[in-house]
Scaffold this active site. Structure first.
Site, PDB file in Angstrom:
ATOM      1  N   GLU A  73      -1.400  -9.379  -0.321  1.00 22.33           N
ATOM      2  CA  GLU A  73      -2.829  -9.549  -0.037  1.00 22.33           C
ATOM      3  C   GLU A  73      -3.657  -9.556  -1.321  1.00 22.33           C
ATOM      4  O   GLU A  73      -4.659 -10.279  -1.418  1.00 22.33           O
ATOM      5  CB  GLU A  73      -3.285  -8.437   0.911  1.00 22.33           C
ATOM      6  CG  GLU A  73      -2.701  -8.606   2.310  1.00 22.33           C
ATOM      7  CD  GLU A  73      -2.864  -7.373   3.177  1.00 22.33           C
ATOM      8  OE1 GLU A  73      -3.434  -7.488   4.266  1.00 22.33           O
ATOM      9  OE2 GLU A  73      -2.398  -6.279   2.761  1.00 22.33           O
ATOM     10  N   ALA A 103       0.852  -1.180   0.000  1.00 24.58           N
ATOM     11  CA  ALA A 103       0.000   0.000   0.000  1.00 24.58           C
ATOM     12  C   ALA A 103       0.894   1.239   0.000  1.00 24.58           C
ATOM     13  O   ALA A 103       2.074   1.182   0.349  1.00 24.58           O
ATOM     14  CB  ALA A 103      -0.913   0.002   1.217  1.00 24.58           C
ATOM     15  N   GLY A 139       0.225  -5.061   0.899  1.00 24.60           N
ATOM     16  CA  GLY A 139      -1.013  -5.081   0.124  1.00 24.60           C
ATOM     17  C   GLY A 139      -0.892  -5.814  -1.188  1.00 24.60           C
ATOM     18  O   GLY A 139      -1.878  -6.329  -1.713  1.00 24.60           O
ATOM     19  N   GLU A 185       4.188  -5.470   7.521  1.00 22.73           N
ATOM     20  CA  GLU A 185       3.489  -4.372   8.178  1.00 22.73           C
ATOM     21  C   GLU A 185       3.971  -4.101   9.599  1.00 22.73           C
ATOM     22  O   GLU A 185       4.001  -2.946  10.047  1.00 22.73           O
ATOM     23  CB  GLU A 185       1.974  -4.643   8.186  1.00 22.73           C
ATOM     24  CG  GLU A 185       1.297  -4.498   6.841  1.00 22.73           C
ATOM     25  CD  GLU A 185       1.365  -5.740   5.980  1.00 22.73           C
ATOM     26  OE1 GLU A 185       0.738  -5.763   4.904  1.00 22.73           O
ATOM     27  OE2 GLU A 185       2.049  -6.714   6.377  1.00 22.73           O
TER      28      GLU A 185
END
Length: 257
Positions: free
Chosen positions: A114, A66, A111, A134
């Site tokens: 994911e 992200a 992300g 993260e």
């Protein structure tokens, strides 16, 4: 948005989506997520859709994560909304009725990992790097990683990756079941072409039924899941596809789906 964030290429019902922010290593920000959700929403009801392939622009990165610059100053409420946007977008991808395949090149972190987990399976080039880092930023995975990762690789390995933040290479990702295949970067495009032909040549109704049986059955107890399989198996005999497929087998020819 002036730039094209999601490049869409289609051939015979096979749709390839390329996340295109190469200068940012294809990091996911609000604009990318909004554009991806818009594209996916347009694919949901298409009867001619055969498969969806998703990748990142360039050889350096699938999706590096992200966008940290966008997230850094968010309040808890804003962070919740950002994660909910990603979760909704990834759910659209996950619940498409056709097979979805992540084509992973380079960094597949946070992300990005994911996003790959929201696909049915993943194919990686040998330069791919995976991880859920993260905790190194003082947060946890927020786009589904704590839930989809243990379902893919088991809780012990998911805890390993999510609590250490360590990165793994493509060979380890293959060993733990995070990806299905690994190949040299130079061979990835050739494989994509063959995969598209294979998926496009199979019975579209039966492919969709197989995905539905597996996805929906995973959340049911065995007897109910077997009943679902039985119902979908019988449903396959309701149209022309099964007749054509079995007739082609008996007649020793290629089926025309």
């Amino acid at each position: 948005m002036s730039e094209t964030l999601i490049e869409v290429v289609e051939n015979a019902g096979i749709v390839r989506l390329t996340i295109s922010r190469p200068k940012a290593l294809n990091a996911l920000n609000s604009d990318v997520l909004a554009e991806l959700e818009r594209v996916l929403a347009g694919l949901e009801g298409r009867a001619d859709l055969r498969a969806v392939l998703i990748t990142g622009a360039g050889e350096k990165s699938f999706v590096a994560g992200a966008d940290i610059a966008e997230m850094r100053d968010k309040t808890p409420e804003e962070a919740r909304d950002f994660a909910r946007q990603a979760l909704a977008t990834f759910k659209r991808l996950e619940t498409l009725p056709v097979p979805t395949v992540a084509l992973v090149n380079g960094f597949c972190l946070g992300g990005g990992c994911e996003l790959a987990l929201a696909c049915d399976w993943a194919v990686a080039s040998d330069n791919a790097i995976f991880g859920q880092p993260e905790v190194l930023l003082g947060v946890i995975p927020g786009f589904g990683g704590t839930q989809r990762l243990p379902r893919r690789v088991g809780p012990a390995m998911a805890l390993d990756l999510c609590t250490t933040g360590r990165k793994i290479d493509a060979s380890e990702a293959l060993r733990i079941g995070l990806v299905n295949r690994v190949m040299p970067q130079a061979e990835l495009e050739g494989y994509v072409e063959e995969l598209a032909k294979q998926l496009g040549g199979n019975g579209p109704q039966s492919v969709r039924a197989a995905k539905q049986a597996i996805h929906d059955g995973m959340d049911q107890e065995l007897d109910s899941a077997l009943a679902l399989e039985n119902a979908l198996f019988a449903f396959c005999f309701a149209g022309d596809e099964q007749t054509e497929g079995m007739s082609a087998f008996v007649e020793k020819r290629k089926p025309d789906f």
